[in-house]
Write a protein that holds these residues in place. Structure first.
Motif, mmCIF file in Angstrom:
data_model
loop_
_atom_site.group_PDB
_atom_site.id
_atom_site.type_symbol
_atom_site.label_atom_id
_atom_site.label_comp_id
_atom_site.label_asym_id
_atom_site.label_seq_id
_atom_site.Cartn_x
_atom_site.Cartn_y
_atom_site.Cartn_z
ATOM 1 N N UNK A 5 0.582 -0.991 0.106
ATOM 2 C CA UNK A 5 0.161 -0.422 -0.199
ATOM 3 C C UNK A 5 0.349 1.362 0.207
ATOM 4 N N UNK A 6 0.960 2.248 -1.273
ATOM 5 C CA UNK A 6 1.961 3.465 -1.921
ATOM 6 C C UNK A 6 1.504 4.259 0.474
ATOM 7 N N UNK A 7 2.390 4.825 0.677
ATOM 8 C CA UNK A 7 2.475 6.257 1.678
ATOM 9 C C UNK A 7 1.837 4.506 2.744
ATOM 10 N N UNK A 8 2.007 3.523 2.971
ATOM 11 C CA UNK A 8 1.468 2.835 3.933
ATOM 12 C C UNK A 8 2.668 1.889 4.821
ATOM 13 N N UNK A 9 2.878 1.015 3.510
ATOM 14 C CA UNK A 9 3.919 0.063 3.666
ATOM 15 C C UNK A 9 3.716 -1.776 2.950
ATOM 16 N N UNK A 10 4.027 -2.390 4.005
ATOM 17 C CA UNK A 10 3.235 -3.708 3.132
ATOM 18 C C UNK A 10 2.437 -4.629 4.481
ATOM 19 N N UNK A 11 1.737 -5.949 4.537
ATOM 20 C CA UNK A 11 0.814 -6.077 5.437
ATOM 21 C C UNK A 11 1.192 -5.026 6.423
ATOM 22 N N UNK A 12 2.077 -6.118 8.338
ATOM 23 C CA UNK A 12 2.435 -4.724 9.047
ATOM 24 C C UNK A 12 3.583 -4.392 9.378
ATOM 25 N N UNK A 13 4.693 -4.804 8.062
ATOM 26 C CA UNK A 13 4.900 -3.481 8.279
ATOM 27 C C UNK A 13 4.550 -1.739 7.728
ATOM 28 N N UNK A 14 5.300 -1.007 8.690
ATOM 29 C CA UNK A 14 4.415 0.213 8.416
ATOM 30 C C UNK A 14 5.524 1.146 8.268
ATOM 31 N N UNK A 15 5.516 2.743 7.625
ATOM 32 C CA UNK A 15 6.578 2.801 7.254
ATOM 33 C C UNK A 15 6.659 4.893 9.117
ATOM 34 N N UNK A 65 16.898 6.051 11.864
ATOM 35 C CA UNK A 65 15.914 5.485 12.562
ATOM 36 C C UNK A 65 14.170 5.201 12.089
ATOM 37 N N UNK A 66 14.349 5.712 10.686
ATOM 38 C CA UNK A 66 12.682 6.030 10.365
ATOM 39 C C UNK A 66 12.817 5.034 9.623
ATOM 40 N N UNK A 67 11.771 4.432 8.963
ATOM 41 C CA UNK A 67 11.716 3.751 7.653
ATOM 42 C C UNK A 67 11.034 4.990 6.491
ATOM 43 N N UNK A 68 11.592 4.825 5.383
ATOM 44 C CA UNK A 68 11.193 5.622 4.294
ATOM 45 C C UNK A 68 10.545 4.851 2.586
ATOM 46 N N UNK A 69 11.062 4.088 2.719
ATOM 47 C CA UNK A 69 11.167 3.052 1.780
ATOM 48 C C UNK A 69 11.224 1.936 1.615
ATOM 49 N N UNK A 70 10.201 1.026 0.658
ATOM 50 C CA UNK A 70 10.632 0.022 0.313
ATOM 51 C C UNK A 70 10.312 -0.586 -0.755
ATOM 52 N N UNK A 71 11.323 -1.738 -1.216
ATOM 53 C CA UNK A 71 11.805 -1.612 -2.423
ATOM 54 C C UNK A 71 11.902 -3.145 -3.312
ATOM 55 N N UNK A 72 10.824 -2.983 -3.787
ATOM 56 C CA UNK A 72 10.930 -4.839 -4.319
ATOM 57 C C UNK A 72 10.897 -5.355 -5.303
ATOM 58 N N UNK A 73 11.544 -6.643 -5.642
ATOM 59 C CA UNK A 73 11.913 -6.907 -6.868
ATOM 60 C C UNK A 73 12.057 -8.718 -6.895
ATOM 61 N N UNK A 130 8.107 0.641 -5.720
ATOM 62 C CA UNK A 130 8.627 1.059 -4.231
ATOM 63 C C UNK A 130 8.065 1.711 -4.434
ATOM 64 N N UNK A 131 7.283 1.481 -2.837
ATOM 65 C CA UNK A 131 6.052 2.331 -2.020
ATOM 66 C C UNK A 131 7.669 3.369 -0.790
ATOM 67 N N UNK A 132 6.605 4.804 -0.868
ATOM 68 C CA UNK A 132 7.585 4.964 -0.102
ATOM 69 C C UNK A 132 6.333 6.038 1.111
#
Length: 148
Positions: A5-15, A65-73, A130-132
């Protein structure tokens, strides 16, 4: 299917999660991962990035220490909430999301819905998603690091 989910994260891993919160969550699920530290020496400002890598499929990026991006490949089995997934053609993705435009500077496809797509030049198929956080859309805002 894993939902990205853009601007949120993936499953239970959130920004809104910290580096240690994500590591602890992954350990609790019995998932193997490795970490990297990029000092970003010489950058202005000089803010180090930490990365958690789950196999060769998911990379999770942190600054201060703050998540800002998730890259899937590679073999990531999930999809964006609109159905766009790895292996799909860029043309099919554009049919789903007409806001997707190619950015010559970034050499990637950018959606106004909060994600980037990279394609294989020869096949035209999506090879990364990539979501962020929203702040990453504006370099002047992002690189001030006031968001973290």
């Amino acid at each position: 299917m894993i939902n990205v989910i853009p601007y949120q994260g993936v499953d239970d891993i959130t920004f809104n999660m910290s580096f240690n919160e994500v590591k602890n969550l992954l350990r609790g699920k019995g998932l193997k991962f490795r970490t990297e530290h990029w000092p970003n020496k010489g950058c202005t400002p000089e803010v180090a990035w930490d990365i958690i890598r789950l196999g060769d499929d998911i990379s999770i990026f942190f600054a201060k220490n703050r998540m800002f991006k998730i890259y899937f490949e590679n073999n990531f089995p999930g999809s964006l909430s609109n159905g766009i997934s790895l292996g799909m053609t860029i043309e099919d993705a554009k049919a789903i999301d007409p806001t997707i435009k190619y950015d010559d500077w970034e050499e990637t496809y950018i959606s106004r819905s909060g994600y980037w797509l990279e394609d294989d030049v020869e096949s035209g198929r999506i090879i990364s998603i990539t979501v962020f956080i929203k702040e990453l859309e504006d370099d002047e805002v992002f690189f001030k690091y006031e968001w973290c």
